[in-house]
Design a protein around this motif. Structure first.
Motif, PDB file in Angstrom:
ATOM      1  N   HIS A 189       0.869  -1.180   0.000  1.00  0.00           N
ATOM      2  CA  HIS A 189       0.000   0.000   0.000  1.00  0.00           C
ATOM      3  C   HIS A 189       0.904   1.227   0.000  1.00  0.00           C
ATOM      4  O   HIS A 189       1.725   1.382   0.908  1.00  0.00           O
ATOM      5  N   SER A 196      -4.115   4.687   5.161  1.00  0.00           N
ATOM      6  CA  SER A 196      -5.041   3.600   4.851  1.00  0.00           C
ATOM      7  C   SER A 196      -5.920   3.282   6.053  1.00  0.00           C
ATOM      8  O   SER A 196      -5.514   3.435   7.200  1.00  0.00           O
ATOM      9  N   ARG A 197      -7.125   2.841   5.772  1.00  0.00           N
ATOM     10  CA  ARG A 197      -7.988   2.401   6.872  1.00  0.00           C
ATOM     11  C   ARG A 197      -7.990   0.870   6.913  1.00  0.00           C
ATOM     12  O   ARG A 197      -7.658   0.270   7.918  1.00  0.00           O
ATOM     13  N   ILE A 198      -8.335   0.267   5.789  1.00  0.00           N
ATOM     14  CA  ILE A 198      -8.523  -1.187   5.765  1.00  0.00           C
ATOM     15  C   ILE A 198      -7.185  -1.923   5.893  1.00  0.00           C
ATOM     16  O   ILE A 198      -6.989  -2.751   6.796  1.00  0.00           O
ATOM     17  N   ASN A 199      -6.280  -1.642   4.986  1.00  0.00           N
ATOM     18  CA  ASN A 199      -5.034  -2.417   4.960  1.00  0.00           C
ATOM     19  C   ASN A 199      -4.180  -2.188   6.199  1.00  0.00           C
ATOM     20  O   ASN A 199      -3.487  -3.095   6.651  1.00  0.00           O
ATOM     21  N   PRO A 257      -4.709  -3.045  -1.642  1.00  0.00           N
ATOM     22  CA  PRO A 257      -5.942  -2.457  -2.148  1.00  0.00           C
ATOM     23  C   PRO A 257      -5.977  -2.606  -3.663  1.00  0.00           C
ATOM     24  O   PRO A 257      -4.929  -2.500  -4.323  1.00  0.00           O
ATOM     25  N   LEU A 258      -7.149  -2.847  -4.214  1.00  0.00           N
ATOM     26  CA  LEU A 258      -7.280  -2.926  -5.673  1.00  0.00           C
ATOM     27  C   LEU A 258      -7.075  -1.533  -6.256  1.00  0.00           C
ATOM     28  O   LEU A 258      -7.771  -0.578  -5.868  1.00  0.00           O
ATOM     29  N   TYR A 259      -6.113  -1.396  -7.128  1.00  0.00           N
ATOM     30  CA  TYR A 259      -5.843  -0.124  -7.814  1.00  0.00           C
ATOM     31  C   TYR A 259      -5.981  -0.368  -9.309  1.00  0.00           C
ATOM     32  O   TYR A 259      -5.241  -1.185  -9.881  1.00  0.00           O
ATOM     33  N   TRP A 260      -6.894   0.338  -9.923  1.00  0.00           N
ATOM     34  CA  TRP A 260      -7.123   0.173 -11.360  1.00  0.00           C
ATOM     35  C   TRP A 260      -7.219  -1.309 -11.750  1.00  0.00           C
ATOM     36  O   TRP A 260      -6.529  -1.782 -12.628  1.00  0.00           O
ATOM     37  N   TYR A 261      -8.073  -2.012 -11.001  1.00  0.00           N
ATOM     38  CA  TYR A 261      -8.388  -3.421 -11.299  1.00  0.00           C
ATOM     39  C   TYR A 261      -7.155  -4.306 -11.222  1.00  0.00           C
ATOM     40  O   TYR A 261      -7.100  -5.369 -11.853  1.00  0.00           O
ATOM     41  N   SER A 313      -8.635  -5.441  -0.822  1.00  0.00           N
ATOM     42  CA  SER A 313      -9.742  -4.532  -0.494  1.00  0.00           C
ATOM     43  C   SER A 313     -10.098  -3.771  -1.764  1.00  0.00           C
ATOM     44  O   SER A 313      -9.216  -3.427  -2.556  1.00  0.00           O
ATOM     45  N   ALA A 314     -11.389  -3.529  -1.952  1.00  0.00           N
ATOM     46  CA  ALA A 314     -11.830  -2.847  -3.176  1.00  0.00           C
ATOM     47  C   ALA A 314     -12.908  -1.836  -2.847  1.00  0.00           C
ATOM     48  O   ALA A 314     -13.810  -2.117  -2.048  1.00  0.00           O
ATOM     49  N   GLY A 349     -15.212  -0.735  -4.894  1.00  0.00           N
ATOM     50  CA  GLY A 349     -16.480  -1.122  -5.522  1.00  0.00           C
ATOM     51  C   GLY A 349     -17.168  -2.263  -4.781  1.00  0.00           C
ATOM     52  O   GLY A 349     -16.503  -3.166  -4.273  1.00  0.00           O
ATOM     53  N   TYR A 390     -18.973  -6.094  -9.576  1.00  0.00           N
ATOM     54  CA  TYR A 390     -17.947  -6.955 -10.179  1.00  0.00           C
ATOM     55  C   TYR A 390     -18.594  -8.217 -10.732  1.00  0.00           C
ATOM     56  O   TYR A 390     -18.475  -9.307 -10.175  1.00  0.00           O
ATOM     57  N   VAL A 393     -15.489  -0.686   0.546  1.00  0.00           N
ATOM     58  CA  VAL A 393     -14.787  -0.383   1.795  1.00  0.00           C
ATOM     59  C   VAL A 393     -15.103   1.002   2.361  1.00  0.00           C
ATOM     60  O   VAL A 393     -14.776   1.287   3.506  1.00  0.00           O
ATOM     61  N   TYR A 394     -15.733   1.867   1.571  1.00  0.00           N
ATOM     62  CA  TYR A 394     -15.900   3.245   2.035  1.00  0.00           C
ATOM     63  C   TYR A 394     -16.995   3.355   3.093  1.00  0.00           C
ATOM     64  O   TYR A 394     -18.049   2.754   2.971  1.00  0.00           O
TER      65      TYR A 394
HETATM   66  C1  LIG Z   1      -5.197   4.856  -7.441  1.00  0.00           C
HETATM   67  C2  LIG Z   1      -6.429   4.134  -6.972  1.00  0.00           C
HETATM   68  C3  LIG Z   1      -7.048   3.223  -7.803  1.00  0.00           C
HETATM   69  C4  LIG Z   1      -8.171   2.524  -7.371  1.00  0.00           C
HETATM   70  N1  LIG Z   1      -8.747   1.612  -8.212  1.00  0.00           N
HETATM   71  C5  LIG Z   1      -9.815   0.888  -7.777  1.00  0.00           C
HETATM   72  C6  LIG Z   1     -10.397  -0.095  -8.625  1.00  0.00           C
HETATM   73  O1  LIG Z   1      -9.957  -0.352  -9.750  1.00  0.00           O
HETATM   74  N2  LIG Z   1     -11.474  -0.772  -8.163  1.00  0.00           N
HETATM   75  C7  LIG Z   1     -12.003  -0.538  -6.914  1.00  0.00           C
HETATM   76  O2  LIG Z   1     -12.990  -1.212  -6.556  1.00  0.00           O
HETATM   77  N3  LIG Z   1     -11.449   0.371  -6.077  1.00  0.00           N
HETATM   78  C8  LIG Z   1     -10.379   1.095  -6.486  1.00  0.00           C
HETATM   79  N4  LIG Z   1      -9.795   2.012  -5.654  1.00  0.00           N
HETATM   80  C9  LIG Z   1     -10.271   2.101  -4.267  1.00  0.00           C
HETATM   81  C10 LIG Z   1      -9.340   1.323  -3.336  1.00  0.00           C
HETATM   82  O3  LIG Z   1      -9.361  -0.055  -3.644  1.00  0.00           O
HETATM   83  C11 LIG Z   1      -9.745   1.558  -1.894  1.00  0.00           C
HETATM   84  O4  LIG Z   1      -9.554   2.932  -1.639  1.00  0.00           O
HETATM   85  C12 LIG Z   1      -8.920   0.721  -0.939  1.00  0.00           C
HETATM   86  O5  LIG Z   1      -9.199  -0.649  -1.118  1.00  0.00           O
HETATM   87  C13 LIG Z   1      -9.196   1.129   0.499  1.00  0.00           C
HETATM   88  O6  LIG Z   1      -8.258   0.489   1.342  1.00  0.00           O
HETATM   89  P1  LIG Z   1      -7.360   1.332   2.367  1.00  0.00           P
HETATM   90  O7  LIG Z   1      -8.290   1.905   3.410  1.00  0.00           O
HETATM   91  O8  LIG Z   1      -6.415   0.322   2.936  1.00  0.00           O
HETATM   92  O9  LIG Z   1      -6.653   2.398   1.568  1.00  0.00           O
HETATM   93  C14 LIG Z   1      -8.691   2.748  -6.064  1.00  0.00           C
HETATM   94  C15 LIG Z   1      -8.071   3.699  -5.239  1.00  0.00           C
HETATM   95  C16 LIG Z   1      -6.959   4.385  -5.685  1.00  0.00           C
HETATM   96  C17 LIG Z   1      -6.306   5.395  -4.764  1.00  0.00           C
END
Ligand SMILES: Cc1cc2nc3c(=O)[nH]c(=O)nc-3n(C[C@H](O)[C@H](O)[C@H](O)COP(=O)(O)O)c2cc1C
Length: 182
Positions: free
Chosen positions: A9, A15-18, A65-69, A106-107, A109, A114, A151-152
C-alpha cells in the motif's frame, strides 16, 4: 506453518482497511509482516532479501488495495525483479514449489458491480488472473482469495470484524479450494 504477509500500500499510514489488517495480523505467531513500500521508499527492491524472505516461509500472502483493477505498482515490480529465471522458474527454478499464495484484496467497488453486465463487467477472480498465472508458473499453490468489497464508510466495528475475518482466512491451515463454500 510460517506465513509471510507482504503488505503493499503506497500510503499505509493513511489507509484504513489495509492498515487495520496489517496491525491485526502482526499479533499472530509465525507471521512475518513485510511492508513493501515502507521497506523500499525509493522503489528499489533488494532482490536477494526478498528471495530469502520467501524461501523462509511456507505461505505467502499478498495484501493490497485494488488499484485500477490490479495491484499497486510495487507489487508488479516485486514480481518483475524477484521472480528470476533459475530461482522462480526455469528447469532449476523451484524455490517456490510447494509453497502457497493467498491474495487479500480490499476494493472500493461493491461486490455486485464486479460481475458480467454490471458496472465493472468482470469478477475479481477474472481481474486477478495474472497473479494466478504467475502462481501456476512458479509452482505456488493458488489458494482462495480473501476479498473485502465496498470499503468506504465502514464502521469501526465492521472494520474490526473484517480484520478478524481476514486473519482467519489467510492463516487457515486447511485453506484450499475444497474447503471453501462456493
Ligand atoms: C489509485 C487508486 C485506484 C483505485 N482503483 C480501484 C479499482 O480499480 N477498483 C475498486 O474497486 N477500487 C479502487 N480504488 C479504491 C481502493 O481499492 C480503496 O480505496 C482501498 O481498497 C481502500 O483500502 P485502504 O483503506 O487500505 O486504503 C482505487 C483507489 C486508488 C487510490
Amino acid at each position: 506453518m510460517k506465513t509471510l504477509v507482504i503488505v503493499v500500500h503506497p500510503h499505509l499510514e493513511q489507509s484504513r482497511i489495509n492498515k487495520a489488517w496489517a496491525e491485526r495480523i502482526a499479533k499472530e505467531e509465525n507471521v512475518t509482516v513485510h511492508n513493501l513500500y515502507g521497506a523500499y521508499p525509493d522503489g528499489k527492491i533488494d532482490v536477494a532479501r526478498e528471495q530469502k524472505l520467501a524461501e523462509a516461509h511456507d505461505r505467502i500472502v499478498f495484501q493490497f488495495p485494488l488499484y485500477w483493477y490490479s495491484t499497486p505498482a510495487l507489487l508488479k515490480e516485486w514480481q518483475d525483479v524477484v521472480l528470476t529465471y533459475g530461482w522462480a522458474y526455469g528447469s532449476e527454478g523451484n524455490a517456490l514449489h510447494g509453497k502457497e499464495l493467498v491474495l487479500a484484496v480490499s476494493a472500493g467497488g461493491a461486490k455486485d458491480v464486479y460481475q458480467a453486465g454490471a458496472r465493472n463487467q468482470f469478477t475479481l477472480s477474472e481481474l486477478l488472473r495474472p497473479l494466478q498465472a504467475m502462481a501456476n508458473l512458479t509452482g505456488l499453490e493458488f489458494l482462495p482469495t480473501h476479498a473485502y468489497h465496498g470499503v468506504y464508510g465502514v464502521s469501526d466495528e465492521a472494520l474490526a470484524e473484517s480484520a478478524e475475518a481476514y486473519v482467519a482466512h489467510v492463516l487457515n491451515p486447511e485453506l484450499s479450494l475444497k474447503n471453501v463454500a462456493l
